[in-house]
Design a protein around this motif. Structure first.
Motif, PDB file in Angstrom:
ATOM      1  N   VAL A   1      52.201  44.735  35.439  1.00 16.40           N
ATOM      2  CA  VAL A   1      52.352  45.269  34.087  1.00 16.40           C
ATOM      3  C   VAL A   1      52.771  44.166  33.115  1.00 16.40           C
ATOM      4  CG1 VAL A   1      53.646  46.875  32.651  1.00 16.40           C
ATOM      5  CG2 VAL A   1      52.859  47.592  34.900  1.00 16.40           C
ATOM      6  N   ALA A   2      53.644  43.270  33.562  1.00 23.09           N
ATOM      7  CA  ALA A   2      54.061  42.158  32.701  1.00 23.09           C
ATOM      8  C   ALA A   2      52.862  41.288  32.331  1.00 23.09           C
ATOM      9  CB  ALA A   2      55.128  41.317  33.407  1.00 23.09           C
ATOM     10  N   HIS A   3      51.991  41.042  33.317  1.00 22.93           N
ATOM     11  CA  HIS A   3      50.787  40.247  33.076  1.00 22.93           C
ATOM     12  C   HIS A   3      49.866  40.956  32.090  1.00 22.93           C
ATOM     13  CE1 HIS A   3      46.694  38.676  34.300  1.00 22.93           C
ATOM     14  NE2 HIS A   3      47.358  37.576  34.055  1.00 22.93           N
ATOM     15  N   GLU A   4      49.769  42.272  32.219  1.00 19.86           N
ATOM     16  CA  GLU A   4      48.919  43.055  31.318  1.00 19.86           C
ATOM     17  C   GLU A   4      49.454  42.992  29.887  1.00 19.86           C
ATOM     18  OE1 GLU A   4      47.300  47.672  30.818  1.00 19.86           O
ATOM     19  OE2 GLU A   4      48.697  47.150  32.419  1.00 19.86           O
ATOM     20  N   ILE A   5      50.779  43.135  29.730  1.00 18.21           N
ATOM     21  CA  ILE A   5      51.392  43.071  28.398  1.00 18.21           C
ATOM     22  C   ILE A   5      51.136  41.701  27.764  1.00 18.21           C
ATOM     23  CG2 ILE A   5      53.587  43.068  27.149  1.00 18.21           C
ATOM     24  CD1 ILE A   5      54.595  45.079  29.285  1.00 18.21           C
ATOM     25  N   GLU A   6      51.315  40.640  28.567  1.00 19.92           N
ATOM     26  CA  GLU A   6      51.089  39.283  28.055  1.00 19.92           C
ATOM     27  C   GLU A   6      49.645  39.103  27.609  1.00 19.92           C
ATOM     28  OE1 GLU A   6      52.250  36.688  31.180  1.00 19.92           O
ATOM     29  OE2 GLU A   6      54.398  37.152  31.004  1.00 19.92           O
ATOM     30  N   ARG A   7      48.714  39.639  28.406  1.00 21.13           N
ATOM     31  CA  ARG A   7      47.296  39.480  28.083  1.00 21.13           C
ATOM     32  C   ARG A   7      46.947  40.212  26.782  1.00 21.13           C
ATOM     33  NH1 ARG A   7      43.479  40.041  33.029  1.00 21.13           N
ATOM     34  NH2 ARG A   7      44.523  42.058  33.167  1.00 21.13           N
ATOM     35  N   ILE A   8      47.511  41.403  26.601  1.00 25.31           N
ATOM     36  CA  ILE A   8      47.261  42.146  25.366  1.00 25.31           C
ATOM     37  C   ILE A   8      47.841  41.393  24.171  1.00 25.31           C
ATOM     38  CG2 ILE A   8      47.839  44.264  24.099  1.00 25.31           C
ATOM     39  CD1 ILE A   8      47.777  45.717  26.834  1.00 25.31           C
ATOM     40  N   ALA A   9      49.046  40.842  24.343  1.00 27.27           N
ATOM     41  CA  ALA A   9      49.687  40.096  23.258  1.00 27.27           C
ATOM     42  C   ALA A   9      48.894  38.842  22.906  1.00 27.27           C
ATOM     43  CB  ALA A   9      51.122  39.726  23.656  1.00 27.27           C
ATOM     44  N   VAL A  10      48.430  38.115  23.934  1.00 25.26           N
ATOM     45  CA  VAL A  10      47.649  36.895  23.695  1.00 25.26           C
ATOM     46  C   VAL A  10      46.338  37.229  22.992  1.00 25.26           C
ATOM     47  CG1 VAL A  10      46.337  35.065  24.845  1.00 25.26           C
ATOM     48  CG2 VAL A  10      48.681  35.546  25.560  1.00 25.26           C
ATOM     49  N   THR A  11      45.708  38.344  23.398  1.00 22.58           N
ATOM     50  CA  THR A  11      44.467  38.766  22.746  1.00 22.58           C
ATOM     51  C   THR A  11      44.703  39.055  21.273  1.00 22.58           C
ATOM     52  OG1 THR A  11      43.602  39.698  24.808  1.00 22.58           O
ATOM     53  CG2 THR A  11      42.605  40.470  22.759  1.00 22.58           C
ATOM     54  N   ALA A  12      45.821  39.718  20.974  1.00 24.46           N
ATOM     55  CA  ALA A  12      46.152  40.020  19.578  1.00 24.46           C
ATOM     56  C   ALA A  12      46.392  38.737  18.785  1.00 24.46           C
ATOM     57  CB  ALA A  12      47.387  40.915  19.520  1.00 24.46           C
ATOM     58  N   LEU A  13      47.085  37.767  19.395  1.00 24.51           N
ATOM     59  CA  LEU A  13      47.336  36.496  18.716  1.00 24.51           C
ATOM     60  C   LEU A  13      46.035  35.736  18.478  1.00 24.51           C
ATOM     61  CD1 LEU A  13      50.591  35.292  20.521  1.00 24.51           C
ATOM     62  CD2 LEU A  13      50.366  35.998  18.132  1.00 24.51           C
ATOM     63  N   ARG A  14      45.142  35.757  19.475  1.00 21.34           N
ATOM     64  CA  ARG A  14      43.853  35.077  19.300  1.00 21.34           C
ATOM     65  C   ARG A  14      43.065  35.701  18.159  1.00 21.34           C
ATOM     66  NH1 ARG A  14      42.092  34.441  25.667  1.00 21.34           N
ATOM     67  NH2 ARG A  14      43.193  32.477  26.045  1.00 21.34           N
ATOM     68  N   SER A  15      43.162  37.000  18.035  1.00 15.73           N
ATOM     69  CA  SER A  15      42.470  37.674  16.951  1.00 15.73           C
ATOM     70  C   SER A  15      43.027  37.219  15.600  1.00 15.73           C
ATOM     71  CB  SER A  15      42.636  39.192  17.099  1.00 15.73           C
ATOM     72  OG  SER A  15      42.051  39.877  16.012  1.00 15.73           O
ATOM     73  N   ARG A  16      44.333  37.083  15.527  1.00 17.84           N
ATOM     74  CA  ARG A  16      44.955  36.640  14.280  1.00 17.84           C
ATOM     75  C   ARG A  16      44.591  35.190  13.974  1.00 17.84           C
ATOM     76  NH1 ARG A  16      51.188  38.326  14.180  1.00 17.84           N
ATOM     77  NH2 ARG A  16      50.988  37.332  12.126  1.00 17.84           N
ATOM     78  N   ILE A  17      44.498  34.365  15.026  1.00 23.74           N
ATOM     79  CA  ILE A  17      44.087  32.973  14.818  1.00 23.74           C
ATOM     80  C   ILE A  17      42.652  32.939  14.303  1.00 23.74           C
ATOM     81  CG2 ILE A  17      43.520  30.805  16.002  1.00 23.74           C
ATOM     82  CD1 ILE A  17      45.933  31.326  17.828  1.00 23.74           C
ATOM     83  N   GLY A  18      41.810  33.801  14.854  1.00 26.75           N
ATOM     84  CA  GLY A  18      40.432  33.875  14.393  1.00 26.75           C
ATOM     85  C   GLY A  18      40.356  34.245  12.925  1.00 26.75           C
ATOM     86  N   ASP A  19      41.231  35.148  12.503  1.00 27.95           N
ATOM     87  CA  ASP A  19      41.272  35.521  11.092  1.00 27.95           C
ATOM     88  C   ASP A  19      41.678  34.334  10.226  1.00 27.95           C
ATOM     89  OD1 ASP A  19      40.558  38.097  11.779  1.00 27.95           O
ATOM     90  OD2 ASP A  19      42.621  38.864  11.757  1.00 27.95           O
ATOM     91  N   LEU A  20      42.606  33.520  10.757  1.00 24.34           N
ATOM     92  CA  LEU A  20      43.076  32.368   9.983  1.00 24.34           C
ATOM     93  C   LEU A  20      41.983  31.324   9.788  1.00 24.34           C
ATOM     94  CD1 LEU A  20      46.641  31.753  11.465  1.00 24.34           C
ATOM     95  CD2 LEU A  20      46.080  32.585   9.184  1.00 24.34           C
ATOM     96  N   ARG A  21      41.041  31.258  10.743  1.00 25.25           N
ATOM     97  CA  ARG A  21      39.984  30.255  10.634  1.00 25.25           C
ATOM     98  C   ARG A  21      39.138  30.452   9.383  1.00 25.25           C
ATOM     99  NH1 ARG A  21      38.250  30.435  16.954  1.00 25.25           N
ATOM    100  NH2 ARG A  21      39.902  29.086  17.740  1.00 25.25           N
ATOM    101  N   GLY A  22      39.087  31.699   8.916  1.00 25.76           N
ATOM    102  CA  GLY A  22      38.342  31.960   7.697  1.00 25.76           C
ATOM    103  C   GLY A  22      39.093  31.501   6.460  1.00 25.76           C
ATOM    104  N   GLY A  23      40.378  31.243   6.635  1.00 26.77           N
ATOM    105  CA  GLY A  23      41.178  30.776   5.508  1.00 26.77           C
ATOM    106  C   GLY A  23      41.371  29.274   5.571  1.00 26.77           C
ATOM    107  N   ARG A  24      42.527  28.827   5.039  1.00 30.12           N
ATOM    108  CA  ARG A  24      42.723  27.386   4.943  1.00 30.12           C
ATOM    109  C   ARG A  24      43.720  26.847   5.952  1.00 30.12           C
ATOM    110  NH1 ARG A  24      43.696  26.411  -1.394  1.00 30.12           N
ATOM    111  NH2 ARG A  24      43.374  28.581  -1.903  1.00 30.12           N
ATOM    112  N   ASP A  25      44.470  27.714   6.639  1.00 29.04           N
ATOM    113  CA  ASP A  25      45.566  27.249   7.493  1.00 29.04           C
ATOM    114  C   ASP A  25      45.096  26.311   8.603  1.00 29.04           C
ATOM    115  OD1 ASP A  25      46.650  29.205   5.913  1.00 29.04           O
ATOM    116  OD2 ASP A  25      47.997  29.939   7.456  1.00 29.04           O
ATOM    117  N   VAL A  26      44.181  26.773   9.437  1.00 31.14           N
ATOM    118  CA  VAL A  26      43.737  25.958  10.558  1.00 31.14           C
ATOM    119  C   VAL A  26      42.981  24.732  10.062  1.00 31.14           C
ATOM    120  CG1 VAL A  26      42.348  25.915  12.656  1.00 31.14           C
ATOM    121  CG2 VAL A  26      43.652  27.949  12.094  1.00 31.14           C
ATOM    122  N   GLY A  27      42.141  24.920   9.067  1.00 29.03           N
ATOM    123  CA  GLY A  27      41.381  23.790   8.534  1.00 29.03           C
ATOM    124  C   GLY A  27      42.287  22.711   7.972  1.00 29.03           C
ATOM    125  N   ALA A  28      43.327  23.112   7.257  1.00 27.51           N
ATOM    126  CA  ALA A  28      44.255  22.135   6.676  1.00 27.51           C
ATOM    127  C   ALA A  28      45.001  21.375   7.768  1.00 27.51           C
ATOM    128  CB  ALA A  28      45.247  22.843   5.756  1.00 27.51           C
TER     129      ALA A  28
END
Length: 319
Positions: free
Chosen positions: A265-292
């Motif tokens: 269950v701990a592994h499952e929670i971590e995987r869900i959290a990492v997936t959510a973070l990756r999604s947020r990082i993907g959203d940032l790529r459309g902006g200026r944060d990652v590019g800068a």
């Protein structure tokens, strides 16, 4: 929108269509997925999850079908999650496993579901943990999870199952593979299938030898048994079930089962959290944060680790 409460009630009553619909919501990452998992959470936890893995051609599907028959003779309700390779055209499962298990299709005490890997490495589908929870909550006593069969790297099943069964067959090079790290280090029970072939005894002996090399087991630790079967004829399957039940009893007696499930269950929670973070990082790529940040790393004013720290700080600010 699906009526999740009603679907869960129908699944608990043994309705195969309701189970299928719930797993489809899981696979499709439906917006209702959180509602589904919240409804299932208090109902799950009773099923014994058995993973079956091994190289292609060792007879995983036939062995899974034989285990279904053995558990049904014991009056157990059985769920099967057969993870198939993805079709390169549709992305769906190729359904080879369901074809081989068609003899159980009309049994109301058996539910079989094929799932596509959809590019996920490690032999399992990314949605497998949630699908297992659906079958568990639907009242299955035993959930058999058959992996894709991709070779030694297929070790994800060890983190998703209570007990992991590794299948081998004579004449397929498994004796050499036994000396290597990977899939043969994760088994709780080892099965030499197609034992009517020449070389089965030699395969079992060599496997036993390899398992003994370098092992550091203390008195009372579990030593994985080696069972020989001819799954196509149902021979040796009852012995496999006995080995599984012994392992389950040992785990319960020593607190290992609870530890494994907590880690799962701990592994499952971590995987869900990492997936959510990756999604947020993907959203940032459309902006200026990652590019800068990338521009600063390129011009040498920032190193990539500090850039990553700044990105994480931005993602978690205000959390």
């Amino acid at each position: 929108m699906a009526d999740v409460t009603r679907l869960v009630e129908q699944a608990r009553a043994g309705g195969p269509r309701a189970v299928a619909r719930l797993i489809s919501l899981v696979e499709g990452a439906s917006p209702q997925l959180r509602e589904v998992m919240a409804a299932l959470a208090p109902l799950a936890g009773g099923a014994y999850v058995v993973g079956l893995t091994g190289s292609p051609g060792v007879g995983k599907s036939t062995s899974t079908s034989a285990l279904v028959s053995a558990y049904r003779r014991r009056g157990k309700r059985v769920g099967v999650l057969a993870v198939d390779p993805s079709s390169p055209f549709s992305g769906g499962a190729l359904l080879g496993d369901r074809v081989r298990m068609s003899e159980h299709a009309s049994d109301p005490g058996v539910y079989i579901r094929s799932m596509a890997t959809r590019g996920h490495l490690g032999g399992l589908s990314w949605a497998a943990p949630q699908a297992i929870r659906v079958l568990d909550a639907a009242g299955c006593d035993v959930v058999l999870v058959e992996t894709v069969g991709v070779g030694q790297s297929e070790v994800d099943i060890a983190s998703e199952a209570d007990t992991t069964v590794v299948l081998l067959a004579p004449g397929m090079g498994d004796g050499i593979q036994a000396a290597k790290a990977g899939i043969l280090e994760i088994g709780d029970v080892y099965v030499v299938n197609k034992a009517d072939r020449d070389g089965a005894d030699a395969t079992a002996r060599e496997l036993n030898h390899m398992l003994g090399l370098g092992e550091a087991r203390k008195p009372g630790d579990w030593r994985p048994p080696i069972v020989k079967t001819v799954a196509a004829r149902g021979e040796g399957t009852d012995e496999v079930v006995e080995a599984l039940e012994k392992h389950r009893a040992w785990m319960e007696e020593n607190g290992v089962l609870a530890e494994r499930r907590a880690a799962r269950v701990a592994h499952e929670i971590e995987r869900i959290a990492v997936t959510a973070l990756r999604s947020r990082i993907g959203d940032l790529r459309g902006g200026r944060d990652v590019g800068a940040l990338a521009a600063r790393v390129l011009d040498g004013s920032l190193d990539p680790y500090t850039a990553a720290d700044e990105l994480v700080a931005g993602l978690t600010a205000g959390a």
